[in-house]
Design a protein around this motif. Structure first.
Motif, PDB file in Angstrom:
ATOM      1  N   GLU A   1      -0.601   7.235   6.046  1.00  0.00           N
ATOM      2  CA  GLU A   1      -1.978   6.568   6.033  1.00  0.00           C
ATOM      3  C   GLU A   1      -1.982   5.301   5.048  1.00  0.00           C
ATOM      4  OE1 GLU A   1      -4.887   7.516   7.328  1.00  0.00           O
ATOM      5  OE2 GLU A   1      -3.476   8.585   8.537  1.00  0.00           O
TER       6      GLU A   1
ATOM      7  N   GLU B   1     -11.205  -0.088  -3.138  1.00  0.00           N
ATOM      8  CA  GLU B   1     -10.970   0.957  -2.131  1.00  0.00           C
ATOM      9  C   GLU B   1     -11.973   1.963  -1.968  1.00  0.00           C
ATOM     10  OE1 GLU B   1      -6.109   0.902  -2.678  1.00  0.00           O
ATOM     11  OE2 GLU B   1      -7.417   2.407  -3.914  1.00  0.00           O
TER      12      GLU B   1
ATOM     13  N   SER C   1       0.855  -1.274   0.034  1.00  0.00           N
ATOM     14  CA  SER C   1      -0.206   0.031  -0.081  1.00  0.00           C
ATOM     15  C   SER C   1       0.815   0.980  -0.064  1.00  0.00           C
ATOM     16  CB  SER C   1      -0.967  -0.095   1.186  1.00  0.00           C
ATOM     17  OG  SER C   1      -1.812   1.237   1.249  1.00  0.00           O
TER      18      SER C   1
ATOM     19  N   ARG D   1     -10.958   8.693   2.762  1.00  0.00           N
ATOM     20  CA  ARG D   1     -10.172   8.961   3.970  1.00  0.00           C
ATOM     21  C   ARG D   1      -8.554   9.659   3.667  1.00  0.00           C
ATOM     22  NH1 ARG D   1     -12.500   4.244   5.323  1.00  0.00           N
ATOM     23  NH2 ARG D   1     -10.508   3.086   5.164  1.00  0.00           N
TER      24      ARG D   1
ATOM     25  N   PHE E   1     -11.786   4.095   1.613  1.00  0.00           N
ATOM     26  CA  PHE E   1     -10.200   4.353   1.664  1.00  0.00           C
ATOM     27  C   PHE E   1      -9.926   5.662   0.970  1.00  0.00           C
ATOM     28  CE2 PHE E   1      -5.783   3.692   0.041  1.00  0.00           C
ATOM     29  CZ  PHE E   1      -5.167   4.147   1.225  1.00  0.00           C
TER      30      PHE E   1
ATOM     31  N   GLN F   1      -4.195  -2.765   8.266  1.00  0.00           N
ATOM     32  CA  GLN F   1      -5.629  -3.099   8.610  1.00  0.00           C
ATOM     33  C   GLN F   1      -6.388  -4.053   7.446  1.00  0.00           C
ATOM     34  OE1 GLN F   1      -7.401   0.738   9.257  1.00  0.00           O
ATOM     35  NE2 GLN F   1      -6.547   0.668  11.418  1.00  0.00           N
TER      36      GLN F   1
ATOM     37  N   GLU G   1      -3.765   1.828   6.783  1.00  0.00           N
ATOM     38  CA  GLU G   1      -4.975   1.254   5.981  1.00  0.00           C
ATOM     39  C   GLU G   1      -4.248   0.071   5.361  1.00  0.00           C
ATOM     40  OE1 GLU G   1      -7.812   2.192   5.547  1.00  0.00           O
ATOM     41  OE2 GLU G   1      -7.904   4.135   6.435  1.00  0.00           O
TER      42      GLU G   1
END
Length: 228
Positions: free
Chosen positions: A192, A141, A69, A149, A146, A199, A196
């Motif tokens: 971030e 996403e 990511s 955010r 995502f 998670q 993300e």
């Protein structure tokens, strides 16, 4: 039981059977409550042992997703930071750069892979595969929220970093805003992306384990019912 005091025998007080049972019940309830952890009942040793591989898998898969990511989305943070530094639009959250760079990176990676493996034709095929993969990732996403955010946090951080910038020279002000926007966007985008990504990876492991548990319970129930 009695105790002699002089010539007089007085009975010692003994707890009644009912009182003893009540006290024993209270002690048992207290012991049971002591075994309850903050998150619920204390897990048995077997549950803890079985849960260890899952925890390891969540850590490994989460770390892998976090790294991927960061590679994919950090450039989007940089681009969003530059764009926000130029526009200084505090109200609009635009995910255009996020979408373009996410899909574009997949297309570029597919084309490069195809070029190395064969030539222009395979490069074109790889670019097509990358376009499909990138679009799919972007759609997922988007469903997870995502992109919004990520973009919102980058833009808010950039806005905060450049809000006090002032200069009589417009070129100097734009240069300052864009530079700070690029640096802030990169840092926030990287942070971030890691969070993300981890998670998402851990969530996938949880989902797979839940499916496996459900299937196992279903097979067990079916076999047990057939034996009756």
């Amino acid at each position: 039981m009695t105790q002699s005091i002089g010539n007089v025998s007085t009975p010692l007080s003994t707890p009644a059977p009912q009182a003893q049972r009540e006290r024993a019940g209270e002690d048992g309830a207290q012991q049971a409550q002591d075994k309850v952890s903050l998150g619920g009942e204390e897990k048995s040793l077997g549950s803890k042992i079985l849960g260890f591989p899952k925890a390891v898998a969540k850590g490994v898969v989460g770390a892998a997703f976090a790294a991927a990511s960061a590679v994919i989305h950090t450039p989007a943070g940089t681009a969003e930071g530059i764009a926000e530094g130029l526009s200084m639009d505090y109200d609009n959250v635009d995910t255009g750069w996020f979408t373009a760079l996410t899909v574009g990176e997949f297309v570029a990676a597919g084309a490069a892979t195809g070029l190395v493996m064969g030539g222009p034709v395979t490069a074109a095929i790889g670019a097509g595969v990358g376009l499909i993969a990138g679009s799919l990732v972007r759609a997922i996403e988007g469903k997870a929220g995502f992109a919004e955010r990520f973009t919102e946090k980058v833009e808010k951080a950039v806005d905060e970093s450049i809000k006090d910038n002032k200069s009589d020279s417009k070129i100097r002000l734009i240069t300052q805003n864009v530079t700070e926007g690029a640096i802030t966007g990169t840092m926030v985008g990287f942070s971030e992306s890691l969070k993300e990504g981890y998670q998402a990876g851990a969530g996938i492991v949880d989902g797979v384990c839940d499916v496996a548990t459900g299937l196992g319970q279903g097979v067990k129930d079916a076999l047990w019912n057939n034996r009756k």
